[in-house]
Motif scaffolding. Structure first.
Motif, PDB file in Angstrom:
ATOM      1  N   TYR A  16     -35.080  76.249  88.184  1.00 28.00           N
ATOM      2  CA  TYR A  16     -34.894  77.548  88.841  1.00 28.00           C
ATOM      3  C   TYR A  16     -34.792  77.388  90.361  1.00 28.00           C
ATOM      4  CZ  TYR A  16     -35.771  79.763  84.370  1.00 28.00           C
ATOM      5  OH  TYR A  16     -35.673  80.161  83.058  1.00 28.00           O
ATOM      6  N   ALA A  17     -35.456  76.388  90.900  1.00 25.62           N
ATOM      7  CA  ALA A  17     -35.353  76.119  92.337  1.00 25.62           C
ATOM      8  C   ALA A  17     -33.928  75.710  92.697  1.00 25.62           C
ATOM      9  CB  ALA A  17     -36.340  75.035  92.754  1.00 25.62           C
ATOM     10  N   HIS A  18     -33.361  74.813  91.915  1.00 28.76           N
ATOM     11  CA  HIS A  18     -31.984  74.383  92.176  1.00 28.76           C
ATOM     12  C   HIS A  18     -30.997  75.529  91.988  1.00 28.76           C
ATOM     13  CE1 HIS A  18     -33.420  70.156  91.812  1.00 28.76           C
ATOM     14  NE2 HIS A  18     -32.582  70.061  92.822  1.00 28.76           N
ATOM     15  N   LEU A  19     -31.203  76.323  90.970  1.00 29.80           N
ATOM     16  CA  LEU A  19     -30.331  77.472  90.764  1.00 29.80           C
ATOM     17  C   LEU A  19     -30.444  78.431  91.951  1.00 29.80           C
ATOM     18  CD1 LEU A  19     -28.343  78.930  88.945  1.00 29.80           C
ATOM     19  CD2 LEU A  19     -30.292  79.914  87.722  1.00 29.80           C
ATOM     20  N   GLY A  20     -31.663  78.642  92.424  1.00 28.12           N
ATOM     21  CA  GLY A  20     -31.867  79.479  93.600  1.00 28.12           C
ATOM     22  C   GLY A  20     -31.143  78.941  94.817  1.00 28.12           C
ATOM     23  N   LEU A  21     -31.176  77.628  94.998  1.00 26.78           N
ATOM     24  CA  LEU A  21     -30.472  77.029  96.138  1.00 26.78           C
ATOM     25  C   LEU A  21     -28.962  77.219  96.021  1.00 26.78           C
ATOM     26  CD1 LEU A  21     -32.501  73.751  96.671  1.00 26.78           C
ATOM     27  CD2 LEU A  21     -32.333  75.708  98.222  1.00 26.78           C
ATOM     28  N   LEU A  22     -28.449  77.122  94.807  1.00 29.36           N
ATOM     29  CA  LEU A  22     -27.013  77.372  94.602  1.00 29.36           C
ATOM     30  C   LEU A  22     -26.651  78.803  94.981  1.00 29.36           C
ATOM     31  CD1 LEU A  22     -26.377  75.485  91.256  1.00 29.36           C
ATOM     32  CD2 LEU A  22     -25.488  74.898  93.515  1.00 29.36           C
ATOM     33  N   TYR A  23     -27.475  79.753  94.545  1.00 27.87           N
ATOM     34  CA  TYR A  23     -27.236  81.144  94.916  1.00 27.87           C
ATOM     35  C   TYR A  23     -27.338  81.329  96.426  1.00 27.87           C
ATOM     36  CZ  TYR A  23     -27.282  83.021  90.132  1.00 27.87           C
ATOM     37  OH  TYR A  23     -26.987  83.327  88.832  1.00 27.87           O
TER      38      TYR A  23
END
Length: 60
Positions: A16-23
């Protein structure tokens, strides 16, 4: 994430951290912060790091 959910398995830490960074890099900070909160809720050991990331992306 969908496959893990459908087989009743958990996602790995950091997902979820990586997904957040992508967003965040795409400019959608609302979705980014939603993902960061999921990461902190599911993996409390990452709270300090996620708080640091959130501070870097506030106001963008």
């Amino acid at each position: 994430m969908e496959r893990a959910k459908s087989t009743n398995k958990s996602v790995p830490p950091g997902l979820y951290a990586h997904l957040g960074l992508l967003y965040a890099t795409s400019g959608d900070t609302n979705k980014a912060f939603e993902q960061f909160e999921k990461e902190k809720t599911l993996f409390t050991e990452s709270k300090r790091f996620i708080d640091f990331i959130e501070r870097k992306h506030q106001g963008k």
